[in-house]
Design an enzyme around this catalytic site. Structure first.
Site, short mmCIF file in Angstrom:
data_model
loop_
_atom_site.label_atom_id
_atom_site.label_comp_id
_atom_site.label_asym_id
_atom_site.label_seq_id
_atom_site.Cartn_x
_atom_site.Cartn_y
_atom_site.Cartn_z
CB SER A 1 -2.18 2.51 3.01
OG SER A 1 -1.00 2.83 2.31
CE1 TYR B 1 0.68 0.12 6.82
CE2 TYR B 1 0.95 0.53 4.47
CZ TYR B 1 0.56 0.95 5.72
OH TYR B 1 0.05 2.21 5.88
CE LYS C 1 -2.81 0.24 6.89
NZ LYS C 1 -3.64 0.75 8.03
#
Length: 314
Positions: free
Chosen positions: A157, A170, A174
């Site tokens: 991401s 998150y 990533k």
């Protein structure tokens, strides 16, 4: 220390002609994974679509049966090594060899790190890190064994390159995916196995509704979510739905991402940046790092610390 990039930048790999090659895609029944499956199938590839959602898999089966594509759908929990290994066996039993692996399944929770729970950490790291590790471990040896080379696509991401407030867990996962992908690129090049790392900005996918697949054993607060993290605590469902509508309205079509991934596999492109307009944000991070190097160099010089000799290269 050599980065090794000089050894891989000029290597196009052996995937320019993907006709008849087999791709295994996790999180493949919706969003970017399904877009990859459609793009690959359209290019003449055989696709194995692995996902944890039975209803989504059923819809994919209906779609691909109508197109006469060569495909296989499998219910898979990427956090479960045995489930992944059984899926790999089923893919090989059906198609013989797997050449492309897209470690695409991913989930997200919102909230600042002081709000997140143990269950949040365990769920997101289980899918986003362990799921990628399982794909790497299970398929690297199989690619080596068939000796025809191949390609990994790991979905990270832009949150793996720049900090995004309220998405700490998150982002950590990533950044990890970017890091292992950069290393894999070097490690696997001698085996004619290419690597790409997909770093999307906001894409119109179901990741905004990740909680739908959250296991009961790892419960969470769905009101925080990705959409609700910057809304007032007393926000109504209607306000949340409107926020979701606005996000999706401005998000990138997953079909574009699928086409970009296919191009990256054919050309052995490493970084896949779906939103080039975000470059300025990553530039800011690099500038901050460069400034820190200069400040610490000055700090050492003031104290008479000699530069560390660079190791000899090859």
């Amino acid at each position: 220390m050599s980065s090794g990039n000089e050894d891989v930048d000029s290597t196009r790999g052996n995937m320019q002609d993907v006709t008849g090659k087999v791709a295994f895609i996790t999180g493949g029944a919706s969003g970017m994974g399904l877009a990859m499956a459609r793009a690959f199938s359209g290019a003449g590839m055989k696709v194995v679509i692995a996902d944890i959602e039975e209803a989504a898999l059923a819809a994919v089966r209906r779609e691909f049966e109508a197109s006469n594509a060569e495909f296989l759908t499998l219910k898979v929990d990427v956090t479960d090594r045995e489930s992944m290994a059984e899926a790999a066996d089923a893919a090989e039993e059906r198609f013989g060899k797997v050449h492309v692996v897209c470690n695409n399944a991913g989930v997200a929770v919102g909230g600042t790190v002081d709000e997140n729970t143990w269950e949040d950490w365990d769920w997101v790291t289980g899918v986003n890190i362990d799921g990628v590790v399982n794909g790497i471990q299970i398929f690297t040896e199989r690619m080596k064994r068939h000796g025809e080379g191949g390609h990994f696509v790991n979905t990270a991401s832009m949150a793996g390159h720049i900090p995004v407030p309220g998405l700490g867990i998150y982002a950590m996962t990533k950044y990890a995916v970017v890091g292992i992908s950069e290393t894999m690129r070097i490690d696997l090049a001698p085996l004619d196995i290419g690597v790409s790392v997909l770093c999307p900005g906001v894409v119109n996918t179901n990741i905004f509704n990740s909680e739908r697949n959250r296991p009961e054993s790892l419960p969470g607060d769905s009101k925080i979510g990705l959409v609700g993290r910057d809304l007032p605590e007393n926000a109504t469902d209607a306000e949340r739905e409107e926020r979701m509508r606005l996000i999706r309205e401005g998000a990138l079509d997953p079909a574009i991402v699928g086409d970009m991934v296919l191009h990256a596999i054919r050309e052995n492109e490493f970084y896949i940046f779906t939103h080039p307009e975000l470059k300025a944000m990553s530039d800011t991070r690099f500038e901050d790092m460069a400034g820190a190097y200069e400040r610490w160099e000055a700090w050492r010089e003031e104290r008479g610390v000699k530069p560390t000799p660079r190791p000899a290269q090859g």
